[in-house]
Design a protein around this motif. Structure first.
Motif, mmCIF file in Angstrom:
data_model
loop_
_atom_site.group_PDB
_atom_site.id
_atom_site.type_symbol
_atom_site.label_atom_id
_atom_site.label_comp_id
_atom_site.label_asym_id
_atom_site.label_seq_id
_atom_site.Cartn_x
_atom_site.Cartn_y
_atom_site.Cartn_z
ATOM 1 N N PHE A 152 -7.797 11.853 6.968
ATOM 2 C CA PHE A 152 -8.957 10.971 7.768
ATOM 3 C C PHE A 152 -9.553 12.233 8.623
ATOM 4 C CE2 PHE A 152 -7.925 7.475 7.081
ATOM 5 C CZ PHE A 152 -8.684 6.761 6.188
ATOM 6 N N ARG A 153 -11.066 13.239 8.699
ATOM 7 C CA ARG A 153 -11.618 13.993 8.853
ATOM 8 C C ARG A 153 -12.911 13.343 10.272
ATOM 9 N NH1 ARG A 153 -12.254 19.238 5.917
ATOM 10 N NH2 ARG A 153 -13.688 18.437 4.467
ATOM 11 N N ILE A 154 -13.486 13.584 10.809
ATOM 12 C CA ILE A 154 -14.525 13.819 10.628
ATOM 13 C C ILE A 154 -16.050 14.232 10.932
ATOM 14 C CG2 ILE A 154 -16.471 12.999 13.369
ATOM 15 C CD1 ILE A 154 -13.354 12.018 15.034
ATOM 16 N N ARG B 138 -13.139 9.703 4.688
ATOM 17 C CA ARG B 138 -11.754 10.061 3.515
ATOM 18 C C ARG B 138 -11.536 11.992 2.766
ATOM 19 N NH1 ARG B 138 -9.929 5.466 -0.601
ATOM 20 N NH2 ARG B 138 -11.295 6.167 -1.125
ATOM 21 N N VAL B 139 -10.704 12.538 2.852
ATOM 22 C CA VAL B 139 -10.928 14.277 2.632
ATOM 23 C C VAL B 139 -9.270 13.744 1.914
ATOM 24 C CG1 VAL B 139 -10.748 16.485 2.822
ATOM 25 C CG2 VAL B 139 -12.046 14.768 4.523
ATOM 26 N N VAL C 277 -14.779 15.924 0.134
ATOM 27 C CA VAL C 277 -14.235 14.187 0.269
ATOM 28 C C VAL C 277 -14.354 13.270 -0.916
ATOM 29 C CG1 VAL C 277 -16.534 12.696 1.809
ATOM 30 C CG2 VAL C 277 -16.085 14.999 2.989
ATOM 31 N N ILE C 278 -13.680 12.137 -0.447
ATOM 32 C CA ILE C 278 -13.398 11.398 -1.190
ATOM 33 C C ILE C 278 -14.462 10.166 -1.250
ATOM 34 C CG2 ILE C 278 -11.874 9.607 -2.855
ATOM 35 C CD1 ILE C 278 -9.547 11.730 -1.587
ATOM 36 N N ILE D 91 1.059 -0.881 -0.322
ATOM 37 C CA ILE D 91 0.155 0.159 -0.025
ATOM 38 C C ILE D 91 0.768 1.264 0.116
ATOM 39 C CG2 ILE D 91 -1.306 0.986 1.519
ATOM 40 C CD1 ILE D 91 -3.453 -0.877 0.910
ATOM 41 N N SER D 92 2.228 1.271 0.523
ATOM 42 C CA SER D 92 2.818 2.506 0.828
ATOM 43 C C SER D 92 3.531 2.519 -0.747
ATOM 44 C CB SER D 92 4.300 1.722 1.861
ATOM 45 O OG SER D 92 4.927 1.695 1.438
ATOM 46 N N ASN D 93 3.217 1.990 -1.463
ATOM 47 C CA ASN D 93 3.679 2.031 -3.224
ATOM 48 C C ASN D 93 2.883 2.861 -4.194
ATOM 49 O OD1 ASN D 93 6.460 1.290 -2.311
ATOM 50 N ND2 ASN D 93 6.186 -0.730 -3.285
ATOM 51 N N LEU D 94 1.355 2.844 -3.365
ATOM 52 C CA LEU D 94 0.154 3.692 -4.496
ATOM 53 C C LEU D 94 0.264 4.382 -4.052
ATOM 54 C CD1 LEU D 94 -1.545 0.026 -4.378
ATOM 55 C CD2 LEU D 94 -0.095 0.905 -6.280
ATOM 56 N N MET D 95 -0.675 5.884 -4.657
ATOM 57 C CA MET D 95 -1.429 6.889 -4.444
ATOM 58 C C MET D 95 -2.669 7.074 -5.100
ATOM 59 S SD MET D 95 0.664 9.844 -4.484
ATOM 60 C CE MET D 95 1.079 11.541 -2.533
ATOM 61 N N LEU D 96 -3.485 7.807 -4.357
ATOM 62 C CA LEU D 96 -4.573 7.951 -5.054
ATOM 63 C C LEU D 96 -4.622 9.001 -5.824
ATOM 64 C CD1 LEU D 96 -7.799 6.582 -4.504
ATOM 65 C CD2 LEU D 96 -8.342 8.956 -2.763
ATOM 66 N N VAL D 97 -5.404 8.371 -6.787
ATOM 67 C CA VAL D 97 -5.899 8.988 -8.224
ATOM 68 C C VAL D 97 -7.456 9.938 -7.918
ATOM 69 C CG1 VAL D 97 -5.921 9.745 -10.622
ATOM 70 C CG2 VAL D 97 -4.007 8.019 -9.519
ATOM 71 N N GLU D 98 -6.807 12.004 -7.329
ATOM 72 C CA GLU D 98 -8.509 12.192 -8.343
ATOM 73 C C GLU D 98 -8.449 13.240 -8.737
ATOM 74 O OE1 GLU D 98 -10.758 14.773 -4.813
ATOM 75 O OE2 GLU D 98 -8.770 14.860 -4.701
ATOM 76 N N ASN D 99 -9.221 13.264 -10.115
ATOM 77 C CA ASN D 99 -9.377 14.661 -11.316
ATOM 78 C C ASN D 99 -7.635 14.321 -12.033
ATOM 79 O OD1 ASN D 99 -11.474 15.756 -10.190
ATOM 80 N ND2 ASN D 99 -10.554 16.703 -8.700
#
Length: 101
Positions: free
Chosen positions: A83-85, A92-93, A100-101, A67-75
């Protein structure tokens, strides 16, 4: 520990032999901190002939990546996740756009 990547997310590989490749997360193994990404880290698996596969032979299959070698793609761009409450729930933010994702 809560993971920042879940199945169905589009991710980019940031390190390793497959650096720069993108794909969709097929499966996440939370206990091992690894994920399987569609079309990335293909291995050749030798299979014996069986009832389902009477021919046998060599099959291409995706192996898991840490997982440490992966990064989420947005746009179309990789982004960090925090994380936020909100409304009493943990969400997830994106750190970049604060959405918010």
């Amino acid at each position: 520990m809560k993971l920042k990547i879940k199945s169905g997310d589009t991710v980019k590989v940031m390190a390793g032999d497959h650096k720069g490749e993108q794909g969709k997360v097929v499966e996440v193994f939370a206990n091992k901190n690894r994920a399987t990404v569609e079309g990335v880290n293909l291995i050749s698996k030798h299979t014996k002939p069986s009832a389902q596969n009477p021919q046998g032979g060599i099959v291409k299959k995706e192996a898991s990546i840490h997982i440490s070698n992966l990064m989420l793609v947005e746009n179309g761009e990789p982004t960090k996740v925090k994380f936020r409450i909100e409304d009493g729930k943990k969400v997830r933010v994106s750190k970049k756009s604060d959405k918010v994702i």
